[in-house]
Structures are given as structure tokens and as C-alpha cells.
Write a protein that holds these residues in place. Structure first.
Motif, short mmCIF file in Angstrom:
data_model
loop_
_atom_site.label_atom_id
_atom_site.label_comp_id
_atom_site.label_asym_id
_atom_site.label_seq_id
_atom_site.Cartn_x
_atom_site.Cartn_y
_atom_site.Cartn_z
N GLN A 18 21.16 6.42 -18.36
CA GLN A 18 20.96 6.10 -19.77
C GLN A 18 21.55 7.17 -20.67
O GLN A 18 21.61 8.33 -20.31
CB GLN A 18 19.48 5.88 -20.08
CG GLN A 18 18.59 7.07 -19.92
CD GLN A 18 17.96 7.09 -18.56
OE1 GLN A 18 18.55 6.65 -17.58
NE2 GLN A 18 16.78 7.62 -18.47
N VAL A 71 6.19 16.59 -27.50
CA VAL A 71 5.51 15.85 -26.43
C VAL A 71 5.31 16.78 -25.24
O VAL A 71 6.22 17.52 -24.86
CB VAL A 71 6.35 14.63 -25.97
CG1 VAL A 71 5.66 13.92 -24.79
CG2 VAL A 71 6.55 13.63 -27.11
N PRO A 106 0.94 14.76 -28.55
CA PRO A 106 1.26 13.55 -27.79
C PRO A 106 1.62 13.94 -26.35
O PRO A 106 2.40 14.88 -26.15
CB PRO A 106 2.46 12.97 -28.53
CG PRO A 106 2.33 13.48 -29.93
CD PRO A 106 1.77 14.87 -29.77
N VAL A 108 2.26 12.82 -22.08
CA VAL A 108 2.49 11.86 -21.00
C VAL A 108 1.83 12.43 -19.75
O VAL A 108 2.08 13.58 -19.36
CB VAL A 108 4.00 11.65 -20.74
CG1 VAL A 108 4.21 10.74 -19.52
CG2 VAL A 108 4.66 11.02 -21.97
N PRO B 5 14.02 3.82 -26.77
CA PRO B 5 15.43 3.84 -27.16
C PRO B 5 16.36 3.15 -26.16
O PRO B 5 17.51 2.91 -26.48
CB PRO B 5 15.74 5.34 -27.25
CG PRO B 5 14.75 6.00 -26.37
CD PRO B 5 13.51 5.15 -26.41
N HIS B 6 15.85 2.82 -24.96
CA HIS B 6 16.72 2.20 -23.96
C HIS B 6 16.21 0.81 -23.62
O HIS B 6 15.07 0.67 -23.16
CB HIS B 6 16.77 3.06 -22.68
CG HIS B 6 17.24 4.45 -22.96
ND1 HIS B 6 18.57 4.76 -23.12
CD2 HIS B 6 16.55 5.60 -23.16
CE1 HIS B 6 18.68 6.05 -23.38
NE2 HIS B 6 17.47 6.58 -23.42
N LYS B 101 14.63 4.90 -17.33
CA LYS B 101 14.57 4.43 -18.72
C LYS B 101 13.12 4.30 -19.18
O LYS B 101 12.78 4.66 -20.30
CB LYS B 101 15.26 3.06 -18.84
CG LYS B 101 16.78 3.12 -18.91
CD LYS B 101 17.33 1.71 -19.06
CE LYS B 101 18.84 1.72 -19.23
NZ LYS B 101 19.39 0.35 -19.30
N LEU B 103 10.54 5.92 -18.12
CA LEU B 103 9.96 7.26 -18.32
C LEU B 103 10.39 7.83 -19.68
O LEU B 103 9.57 8.33 -20.45
CB LEU B 103 10.41 8.19 -17.19
CG LEU B 103 9.98 9.65 -17.29
CD1 LEU B 103 8.45 9.78 -17.32
CD2 LEU B 103 10.55 10.47 -16.14
N VAL B 104 11.67 7.73 -19.98
CA VAL B 104 12.18 8.27 -21.26
C VAL B 104 11.59 7.47 -22.43
O VAL B 104 11.17 8.04 -23.44
CB VAL B 104 13.72 8.23 -21.29
CG1 VAL B 104 14.26 8.55 -22.67
CG2 VAL B 104 14.29 9.22 -20.28
N GLY B 106 8.79 5.99 -22.49
CA GLY B 106 7.38 6.37 -22.61
C GLY B 106 7.23 7.65 -23.40
O GLY B 106 6.34 7.77 -24.26
N ILE B 107 8.09 8.62 -23.14
CA ILE B 107 8.04 9.89 -23.87
C ILE B 107 8.34 9.65 -25.35
O ILE B 107 7.65 10.16 -26.23
CB ILE B 107 9.04 10.89 -23.25
CG1 ILE B 107 8.56 11.30 -21.85
CG2 ILE B 107 9.20 12.12 -24.14
CD1 ILE B 107 9.59 12.09 -21.04
N ALA B 108 9.37 8.84 -25.61
CA ALA B 108 9.73 8.55 -27.01
C ALA B 108 8.60 7.79 -27.70
O ALA B 108 8.27 8.05 -28.87
CB ALA B 108 11.02 7.73 -27.06
N ILE B 110 5.25 7.77 -27.06
CA ILE B 110 4.03 8.54 -27.35
C ILE B 110 4.30 9.61 -28.41
O ILE B 110 3.37 10.08 -29.06
CB ILE B 110 3.44 9.16 -26.05
CG1 ILE B 110 1.95 9.54 -26.25
CG2 ILE B 110 4.23 10.37 -25.59
CD1 ILE B 110 1.04 8.38 -26.49
N SER B 111 5.55 10.00 -28.59
CA SER B 111 5.85 11.09 -29.54
C SER B 111 5.37 10.78 -30.95
O SER B 111 5.12 11.69 -31.74
CB SER B 111 7.36 11.40 -29.54
OG SER B 111 8.08 10.35 -30.17
N PHE B 113 2.56 9.18 -31.70
CA PHE B 113 1.10 9.09 -31.80
C PHE B 113 0.55 10.50 -32.06
O PHE B 113 -0.09 11.11 -31.20
CB PHE B 113 0.50 8.45 -30.55
CG PHE B 113 0.80 6.98 -30.46
CD1 PHE B 113 -0.09 6.05 -30.98
CD2 PHE B 113 2.00 6.53 -29.92
CE1 PHE B 113 0.20 4.70 -30.93
CE2 PHE B 113 2.29 5.18 -29.88
CZ PHE B 113 1.39 4.26 -30.38
N PRO B 409 8.31 13.87 -35.26
CA PRO B 409 8.29 12.44 -34.92
C PRO B 409 7.32 11.61 -35.75
O PRO B 409 7.53 10.43 -35.94
CB PRO B 409 7.87 12.44 -33.45
CG PRO B 409 8.13 13.80 -32.95
CD PRO B 409 8.04 14.73 -34.10
#
Lengths: 128, 520
Positions: A18, A71, A106, A108, B5-6, B101, B103-104, B106-108, B110-111, B113, B409
Motif C-alpha cells: 500500500q 496513536v 488513541p 491500537v 486510507p486504503h 491495509k 492494520l494501517v 485501523g491506526i488511521a 482510531i487516530s 478518537f 488528527p
């Protein structure tokens, strides 16, 4: 309870694919076992994807080290969380994120990190 | 989470044999369609998932499950407040492109919140003794495998004994009939006697208002007094952070008027809790679900972001702001220090109040910026008002540090038409009340802040404050002086002086009620 992913044949050794330019410019703090292959893999991948990535060793991590991250990505196996605590109830319960009331980032929670944190903070997530 | 984003093609599934543990729920289905996250073997320990009954709460959303040894309703990726449970275990090189994708993404996801927090609480597996579990309670009421003696065992006396004497169908009907009064007592369930007597549903929206109204029955005969007493007992039990058992009916009214829409039921502990996000936004908790609880922009406008980046860079840059651990300054008679690294804000007031002035005197205030609570309040004692550090802390962020928060964010940005030779950017910071919308007037060449339109608290309009001069402190350049043309011609000036970058803070700064920061 374990998740079983669908499996195939080949483990890819390089993580790319990606386009990182699509990602928001985030400051990530990865908290895990930095000396392990897994920890190194996460740090390497996240550095390919995000503007700034700090690697923080979980065993000595304190929340103050994570305050500026956009994050926090926490990797924390059961064996070093609830399983260890249940085996030895007197064992000190080190939580790298500190107290729930003062945790504002935030976050994970990778794999069993969610179980460990839910157990430590009295949140849903321990019943699998 | 599957789109940006993906973009992940959620239709690119493969058929796999229905897992054994899913067959009861998906009877007759030989195969299920799944999205592969790994092409390889994956790790030995493949992850953690949780029961559907765990994922209940105003601040909880579930994104997906995964093939597992439990039920198909178990959650693999789910969110509680600012915590995203990403239950899949593989490391990045074990995932395929879809897995990476996700995983990324998910990070984007939650950023944004940044204000939401966990609301509901649960008994921990580390706590001694088994808890009154909603999961097992639901199982007892629905599963053909459940036994009546097990259902009875979840109840305290006298209910357990009564339920144990019934056939399963009758037992379930008995429980369902009394369900509105279901209550947790220690490690068991019970039916609350006051709720049964009053005929109220403890889990139903509006029950708190219903009980508060019953408080006014005092003095209306024996029956009224009894109902009011029962309502008072229930209110004390039913609200996790209520105003207290002895609160008057009037004060209950005031308390509830401000929070009624923000109340949400915690199914895990059977109490009503104030949803802090709804309260802060002045919204109904029921209207804030899933992504509606995030801050900032789902898709940030590129032109607005470019201008914001220019402003941030001019004023020192995001990295320099990250490197700020402590900060101190003075405005008027007040000295303050912000221990950014530890999330504490201290104010000391060196001013004195003239004899003919009725203002509340105060000396020291300490505010925990992370927990959002005052550790030391100024002013008081009651009935005199107390002084909180919350407003002062946010004023510092909204004025001095506003240019450095723009790219976070949780910040919302909108480009407005140019005005008076400046570029204009509308800004709302995460965690602020919705009316706190600022318009920044920015030098188009340098990115310097020239003026800020601050929202008025009274009329819904805004007042323009011109920025004069800079505080050059460490690598940061902060606005020094804000001037407003006063109505009577005399300007209103707010100036920050004696600023210090990463000063060593005196001992006791986090707790002492003595003056530690020096005189004016």
C-alpha cells in the motif's frame, strides 16, 4: 480464545504494497518487545507507513513516554499479562499505559493486548 | 475502516468450510465467505476475540469477526472509546496486502478518537469470584443447552430458590416478567424490590427522569412518601456518578436537565452513566454511535491542510511542540506552569481583590489535564464559588498554542475565503464544545498568525483579536499579545510574558497549595 486466520502457502518477508503517501501524517509509538523479530517487524513496517515512529520497550514503558504520540500501538502477549498474573497473583501488574483515568491516547491493541488491558482496567474484553 | 486510507475490496472473499463452532448458528451452510488476511501460515497464537455480549455500550462498535473456535458473532476488531481492539495476531510480514491495509486503516481510524473514552465497565477475570455475567445470563435465557438449575444459581435469595423449582420455560417467563427490575447484587443477579414495587424499568431510557419526578411525591400522603423514598434509594444505586443520595428534588432537576440526553445504560454493571462525549458536545448519547464519536475531519481538505502546515511550521513545528515537556508563563496577576509530559496544569494568583469588590479570592489551582479533573480548586468554601483550572487550561491551548494544534488528527479545518489580505482558516480543536470554532487570519507569505476570531459566549458571534508580537521560546514562536478594539475606544489587551521553554519545575508543583512559582 484464539482467532484462526485463513491460511495459504507463503509468508511474505517484505511488507510493502500500500502507498504510504495516502496515510495521514501520524506520530506513532509502538510499544512491544523491541528485541524480538516480531517487534522489529512492526517497527520496520510502521516506519515505512507513517511520518514518525518511536519504538518503546514494553517492559520498562511508562505513559509519560507516550504522551506526544498521535496513536499508540501496543503489542502485549497473554503470557506476559493475564496468564502471568493468574499464575502468580502476587506478581506486580505492570501496565505500560498506566491508569485508565489518565489514558488519553488513541490506541491500537494488537492480539491479546486487548485482553490484558481489559483485565487490568476492568473493561469489557476478557470474555472470549 | 475498510475504505480509507486504503480501499479494501470486501467482496474479494474466498469460500472456506464452515468452522465446527459456527455450524449451530449457521445451520445448513457448508461454506462461509471470508476475506483472507494471511496467505501464509500465520503465527501459532493467532489472536484474541470476544463475545458479542461484551461489545455493548454507547462507545463500542464492532468492525468484524474472524474465523475462530467460538461463535460467528465474536468480535475480532472492535472499538471501545479510544481503544481499538485489533485481535488478529500476525505481524506485518505475516499478513498479506489486505491484512496490512487493515492494520494501517485501523491506526488511521482510531487516530481521530481523541476525546472518546471507555464508559462501560466490566468485572475482570482477575477479580476474585465469578461475576454476574451478562454473557451467561443471555445464554441461560436463550440456549437450548441451558439448565434451569444453572439459571437459578445466577440469582441470589429468594429468587434463586423460586426459579429452581420451575420448568425451564416457566423459569424463563418468570425472569422475563421481572426483567425491568433486574439488578446486580455482589456476584449474583436479583430483582430490585423498589423497582418491582414502583413498576419502573431500570434499563429503559427516561427512567431517571421518572424517578426524579417521584421525589416530589414527598408530603403527599403515606403512599407518596414511600414512593419518594423508594425512588431516592433507586437513584442513589442507579447512577454511577450521580449528585449524591441527599440531593434535593430541585437539585436533582438541575443535575438531570444538563445531563439527561447524555445518560447511557451500562449493561455490564447495570447502572446509568453520563456519556462524557455527549455531555461535552451537548448531544444525545443515543445519537453518537460509531464514527460519529470521532473528532476532526473524516477527509481533510488538502488546501486547508497545506495552509495549516504552513502555520504550524512558522510557529515552531509539530516536532518542537512534541519536545515541549514543561512550559511556564504569566498573564496579568496569574502565573502558570504546564507539565505537558505529566498532564498537569498549575495556576497561582498573586493578585489581591479590592475591598469593595465581591470577586472570589483564590491562590492555587491544580488541574489534571489528562483525567480532566481539578486536583486543587481555588476559591470556596461553599457557598462561595470555586475556581477551576479547566477554563484557564483551555484558554492557554486556544490562544497561545492554537497554531501548534492545527495538524493534530482530532482538529477540524476548513478553508474560508481570504479577507483583509490574509488567508482564513476555520478551526475546531478536539474535545472542545461545538461552539468553540475559531477563524485564523494567516499571513499568506509566512504562515504567521495575524488575528484570531474568538467565539463570543453570549451572542453566538465572534470577536477579532489581533496578534501583536511573538514569544520566541525555545524553538517555538507563540502569539504574545492579543488586542481587541474595545467598544469605548480603549483596547482590551491580553499579554503573555515571562515565558519559559522546558523550565525545571519546583518540587511540589503537582500537589502543593503553597505559592511556588514566584511573585509577579
Amino acid at each position: 480464545m484464539r482467532l484462526h486466520l485463513s491460511v495459504g502457502l507463503v509468508l511474505s518477508l517484505t511488507a510493502a504494497a500500500q502507498d504510504p503517501s495516502l496515510n495521514p501524517a501520524l506520530h506513532i509509538a509502538f510499544v512491544g518487545d523491541l528485541q524480538s523479530e516480531r517487534g522489529a517487524d512492526f517497527v520496520q513496517f510502521l516506519r515505512q507507513q507513517f511520518a514518525r515512529v518511536d519504538g518503546v520497550e514494553r517492559s520498562t514503558c511508562t505513559p509519560d513516554q507516550l504522551r506526544t504520540a498521535d496513536v499508540v500501538v501496543l503489542d502485549w502477549p497473554q503470557s506476559e499479562g493475564v496468564m502471568a498474573w493468574m499464575e502468580d497473583k502476587k506478581k506486580e501488574r505492570h501496565n505500560p499505559l498506566g491508569d485508565l483515568a489518565r489514558w488519553d491516547r488513541p490506541t491500537v491493541l494488537l492480539g491479546s493486548a486487548g485482553l490484558n488491558l481489559a483485565a487490568a482496567w476492568n473493561l469489557p474484553g476478557t470474555q472470549g | 475502516m475498510f475504505e480509507t486510507p486504503h480501499a479494501i475490496d470486501v467482496r474479494a472473499t474466498v469460500e472456506v468450510a464452515t468452522p465446527a463452532s459456527w455450524r449451530e448458528a449457521l445451520q445448513g451452510k457448508e461454506n462461509v465467505a471470508v476475506l483472507r488476511l494471511c496467505d501464509g501460515k500465520g503465527p501459532k497464537m493467532s489472536g484474541w476475540c470476544v463475545t458479542a455480549s461484551q461489545m455493548q455500550g454507547a462507545e463500542i462498535e464492532c468492525m468484524c469477526g474472524g474465523i475462530n473456535s467460538k461463535q460467528p458473532t465474536h468480535g475480532g476488531i472492535w472499538r471501545q472509546g479510544n481503544l481499538l481492539h485489533f485481535g488478529f495476531e500476525p505481524s506485518p510480514s505475516e499478513y498479506n496486502e489486505t491484512g496490512r491495509k487493515l492494520l494501517v486503516n485501523g491506526i488511521a481510524y482510531i487516530s481521530r478518537f481523541t476525546t472518546d473514552r471507555p464508559i462501560v465497565r466490566s468485572k475482570s477475570i482477575l477479580d476474585p469470584g465469578p461475576g454476574a455475567s451478562k454473557h451467561w445470563f443471555d445464554f441461560m435465557l436463550t440456549s437450548p443447552k441451558a439448565k434451569v438449575e444453572d439459571l437459578a444459581a445466577w440469582f441470589s435469595a429468594p429468587w434463586g430458590e423460586q426459579i429452581g423449582k420451575l420448568e425451564m420455560a416457566e423459569a424463563r417467563a418468570f425472569v422475563n416478567e421481572r426483567m425491568p427490575a433486574l439488578w446486580v447484587e455482589g456476584t449474583k443477579f436479583t430483582f430490585d424490590a423498589d423497582a418491582l414495587q414502583l413498576g419502573v424499568d431500570l434499563q429503559k431510557p427516561g427512567v431517571v427522569r421518572q424517578l426524579v419526578d417521584m421525589l416530589r411525591l414527598v408530603g403527599m400522603g403515606t403512599s407518596g412518601d414511600e414512593q419518594a423514598a423508594r425512588a431516592r434509594r433507586l437513584l442513589a444505586k442507579l447512577l454511577a456518578d450521580g449528585p449524591g443520595a441527599d440531593t434535593t428534588a430541585n437539585n436533582w432537576d438541575y443535575w438531570l436537565k444538563a445531563r439527561e440526553g447524555a445518560l447511557c445504560f451500562d449493561w455490564h454493571t447495570h447502572v446509568w452513566r453520563v456519556d462524557p462525549l455527549a455531555f461535552r458536545r451537548g448531544a444525545k448519547s443515543a445519537d453518537l454511535r460509531g464514527p460519529a464519536r470521532a473528532d476532526g475531519d473524516a477527509g481533510r481538505d488538502r488546501a486547508a491542510a497545506e495552509l495549516a502546515a504552513k502555520v504550524v511550521a512558522y510557529h515552531g513545528g509539530a516536532r518542537a511542540f512534541d519536545d515541549l515537556a514543561t512550559f511556564a508563563c504569566r498573564f496579568g496577576e496569574i502565573r502558570c506552569c504546564w507539565d505537558k509530559q505529566h498532564g498537569l496544569f498549575r495556576l497561582e494568583n498573586t493578585g489581591t481583590i479590592p475591598e469593595d469588590n465581591r470577586a472570589t479570592p483564590w491562590k492555587v489551582v491544580i488541574f489534571d489535564t489528562l483525567a480532566d479533573v481539578d486536583l486543587v480548586r481555588g476559591g470556596g468554601p461553599e457557598p462561595r464559588p470555586f475556581v477551576s483550572g479547566r477554563g484557564y487550561y483551555w484558554e492557554l491551548q486556544d490562544r497561545l498554542f492554537l497554531p501548534l494544534h492545527l495538524l493534530e488528527p482530532g482538529t477540524s479545518l476548513r478553508l474560508l475565503p481570504d479577507a483583509d489580505g490574509c488567508r482564513c482558516l476555520e478551526v475546531r480543536l478536539a474535545g472542545r464544545y461545538p461552539r468553540y470554532v475559531y477563524v485564523l487570519h494567516v499571513d499568506p507569505q509566512t504562515g504567521a498568525l495575524r488575528a484570531i476570531d474568538w467565539p463570543n459566549s453570549s451572542d453566538g458571534g465572534a470577536t477579532r483579536f489581533t496578534v501583536e508580537g511573538l514569544i520566541e521560546v525555545g524553538p517555538l514562536r507563540l502569539p504574545r499579545k492579543f488586542t481587541q478594539k474595545g467598544r469605548n475606544g480603549a483596547p482590551f489587551v491580553l499579554e503573555y510574558v515571562d515565558a519559559a521553554w522546558n523550565p525545571k519545575l519546583p518540587d511540589g508543583v503537582h500537589s502543593s497549595k503553597e505559592m511556588l512559582l514566584g511573585s509577579k
